[in-house]
Design a protein around this motif. Structure first.
Motif, PDB file in Angstrom:
ATOM      1  N   GLU A 205       0.997  -1.299   0.227  1.00 11.91           N
ATOM      2  CA  GLU A 205       0.332   0.156  -0.160  1.00 11.91           C
ATOM      3  C   GLU A 205       0.495   0.958  -0.209  1.00 11.91           C
ATOM      4  O   GLU A 205       1.879   1.787   0.418  1.00 11.91           O
ATOM      5  CB  GLU A 205      -0.487   0.169   1.586  1.00 11.91           C
ATOM      6  CG  GLU A 205      -1.568   1.067   1.193  1.00 11.91           C
ATOM      7  CD  GLU A 205      -2.642   1.366   2.677  1.00 11.91           C
ATOM      8  OE1 GLU A 205      -3.306   2.143   2.683  1.00 11.91           O
ATOM      9  OE2 GLU A 205      -2.395   0.952   3.737  1.00 11.91           O
TER      10      GLU A 205
ATOM     11  N   VAL B  96       1.495   4.938   1.227  1.00 13.59           N
ATOM     12  CA  VAL B  96       1.315   5.523   2.050  1.00 13.59           C
ATOM     13  C   VAL B  96       1.827   6.720   1.871  1.00 13.59           C
ATOM     14  O   VAL B  96       1.586   7.532   3.245  1.00 13.59           O
ATOM     15  CB  VAL B  96       1.872   5.000   3.389  1.00 13.59           C
ATOM     16  CG1 VAL B  96       1.423   3.677   3.553  1.00 13.59           C
ATOM     17  CG2 VAL B  96       3.755   4.692   4.078  1.00 13.59           C
TER      18      VAL B  96
ATOM     19  N   ILE C  41      -1.483   9.196   2.403  1.00 13.36           N
ATOM     20  CA  ILE C  41      -2.692   8.775   3.478  1.00 13.36           C
ATOM     21  C   ILE C  41      -2.434  10.172   4.183  1.00 13.36           C
ATOM     22  O   ILE C  41      -1.196  10.336   4.323  1.00 13.36           O
ATOM     23  CB  ILE C  41      -2.907   7.635   3.590  1.00 13.36           C
ATOM     24  CG1 ILE C  41      -1.771   7.339   4.611  1.00 13.36           C
ATOM     25  CG2 ILE C  41      -2.540   6.737   2.775  1.00 13.36           C
ATOM     26  CD1 ILE C  41      -1.427   5.577   5.241  1.00 13.36           C
TER      27      ILE C  41
ATOM     28  N   LEU D  33      -1.162   7.137   9.969  1.00 16.13           N
ATOM     29  CA  LEU D  33      -0.464   6.813   9.060  1.00 16.13           C
ATOM     30  C   LEU D  33       0.849   5.814  10.948  1.00 16.13           C
ATOM     31  O   LEU D  33       1.592   5.083  10.665  1.00 16.13           O
ATOM     32  CB  LEU D  33       0.592   7.227   8.597  1.00 16.13           C
ATOM     33  CG  LEU D  33       1.965   6.117   8.430  1.00 16.13           C
ATOM     34  CD1 LEU D  33       1.501   4.979   7.820  1.00 16.13           C
ATOM     35  CD2 LEU D  33       2.607   7.280   6.568  1.00 16.13           C
TER      36      LEU D  33
END
Length: 424
Positions: free
Chosen positions: A76, A78, A81, A86
């Motif tokens: 994914e 990140v 985000i 996170l």
């Protein structure tokens, strides 16, 4: 680190061209770092001060925002985000623990689980579980404040807090750098034991190459701007450093440094006569008479090594073991390295060291003979490896010589044209 059959709970990490530039600085602090880290792997970032290793680490949880590049965790991306969300999914442990001084140990550990919405009973159970996991008695430490903890205890609580929400990734930025050498060895052993049980993905920053060897599955030796000089297993770096820069980090005594690659639990831990402090003196006399040993290990009421007793000590005890024997000055855990065990044995005159479990309980003894045999095996392995490398180098040089000879004597070669060719 040695693995077992416990499930891997870590995540893969991919860094792709990760770069950090600061305004006013013409050169990037971190320049296009790419790295793949396997799930459940412990990777150590080591390099000179200012090379960007901590900056690289902190970009993974975006405490420092990358200028460019990508970060993928379990595939994914990140990078885009919410960084706060996170960081709640990534454990983070730093030097000097970073505990909140106004919160109790339990409240510190509960911080992230509470923020992500865990229920009260689940948090309570998790706090007790984590304290037990890092070797601290929940009944004793639950309500203490950080100021009432030793440096080593604070670091254990810091690790417990980082793991409380069961994150797949744990980032550690020189977490043991502010404690004394003995406590640091114990904390390293504790981390090895935890990883042996949990199989998280750990990225660990240090400037200490010996620590890197002891803890890492792989080591990334970083130059300036986090350029990777070599990324390999500790054994490969010790036996075959990529260049002079890496050799400088390895330093002298590579063979002895390899003692950090083998754990005490992987060699011959042997049984040794042991009794508790509550055992009557007459029973101790009987044990000496019936056994072949001239020495017995006395354990305290929690089964921890307490004193080494010899036959003559009992004669001087005068009815009390308080005046008998020599206090156990050094122990090592089953997850300690052979180097730790060798140092402990050399410090003690008895030629042996007591091995302990996760709560300091006695599990056996390792003696000097076992350790010296292991050293000899490592030295012999190094000798054979060096011999193989010399043979490979000789074969390569011979092959290159044949190629040069063929080129010089073959069609179109200078020697053939100049010596035997006819001029028109």
């Amino acid at each position: 680190m040695v693995t077992n059959d416990a499930p891997i709970t870590g995540a893969t990490i991919e860094l792709e061209n990760l770069t950090k530039r600061y305004p006013g600085n013409p050169n990037p602090s971190v320049d296009s770092v790419s790295m793949e880290i396997g799930a459940g792997e412990t990777v150590i970032l080591v390099g000179p001060s200012g090379c960007g290793k901590s900056t690289t680490l902190r970009m993974i949880n975006r405490l420092i925002e990358p200028s460019s590049g990508r970060i993928r965790i379990n595939g994914e991306d990140v990078t885009d985000i919410d960084p706060v969300k996170l960081r709640r999914r990534i454990g983070y442990a730093i030097q000097s623990s970073g505990l909140f001084p106004h919160l109790t140990v339990a409240e510190n550990i509960a911080q992230v689980p509470r923020m992500i919405g865990w229920g009260k009973q689940r948090i309570k159970d998790r706090v007790e579980e984590m304290l037990d996991l890092v070797g601290l008695d929940p009944r004793e430490f639950h309500d203490r404040y950080p100021r009432r903890l030793s440096g080593g205890q604070q670091q254990r609580v810091g690790v417990a807090r980082a793991l409380a929400a069961d994150p797949p990734v744990l980032l550690m930025d020189e977490p043991f750098g502010a404690v004394d050498p003995i406590t640091r060895d114990h904390l390293q052993d504790e981390l090895i034991r935890l990883q042996h049980e949990l199989h998280k993905t750990i990225v660990f920053v240090t400037h200490d190459f010996d620590e890197a060897i002891k803890l890492g599955d792989r080591i990334a030796v970083l130059r300036e701007q986090s350029h990777i000089a070599q990324f390999d297993t500790p054994e490969a770096i010790l036996t075959n450093p990529a260049d002079d820069f890496v050799s400088g980090f390895v330093g002298a005594g590579a063979a002895l440094k390899r003692l950090n690659l083998t754990r005490v639990r992987d060699v011959g831990i042997v049984d040794f006569p042991a009794v508790t402090v509550d055992e009557p003196l007459q029973d101790l006399f009987d044990r000496f008479r019936s056994g072949g040993s001239n020495e017995i290990l006395l354990l305290d009421r929690r089964s921890r090594p307490y004193k080494w007793l010899r036959r003559g000590d009992l004669m001087r005890a005068r009815g009390s073991l308080a005046r008998a024997g020599a206090l156990v000055s050094h122990t090592v855990s089953a997850d300690a390295t052979l180097r730790d065990a060798l140092e402990a044995v050399l410090t003690d005159n008895g030629g042996r060291v007591a091995i302990t479990g996760r709560r300091g309980e006695y599990v056996g003894v390792v003696d000097m003979e076992t350790l010296l045999n292991s050293v000899h095996e490592l030295l012999e392995a190094d000798r054979l490896t060096a011999l193989e490398h010399r043979e490979e180098l000789a074969e390569l040089q011979e092959s290159q010589q044949h190629q040069r000879s063929a080129l010089e004597g073959g069609p179109g070669g200078g020697a053939a044209d100049g010596a035997g060719g006819e001029h028109p």
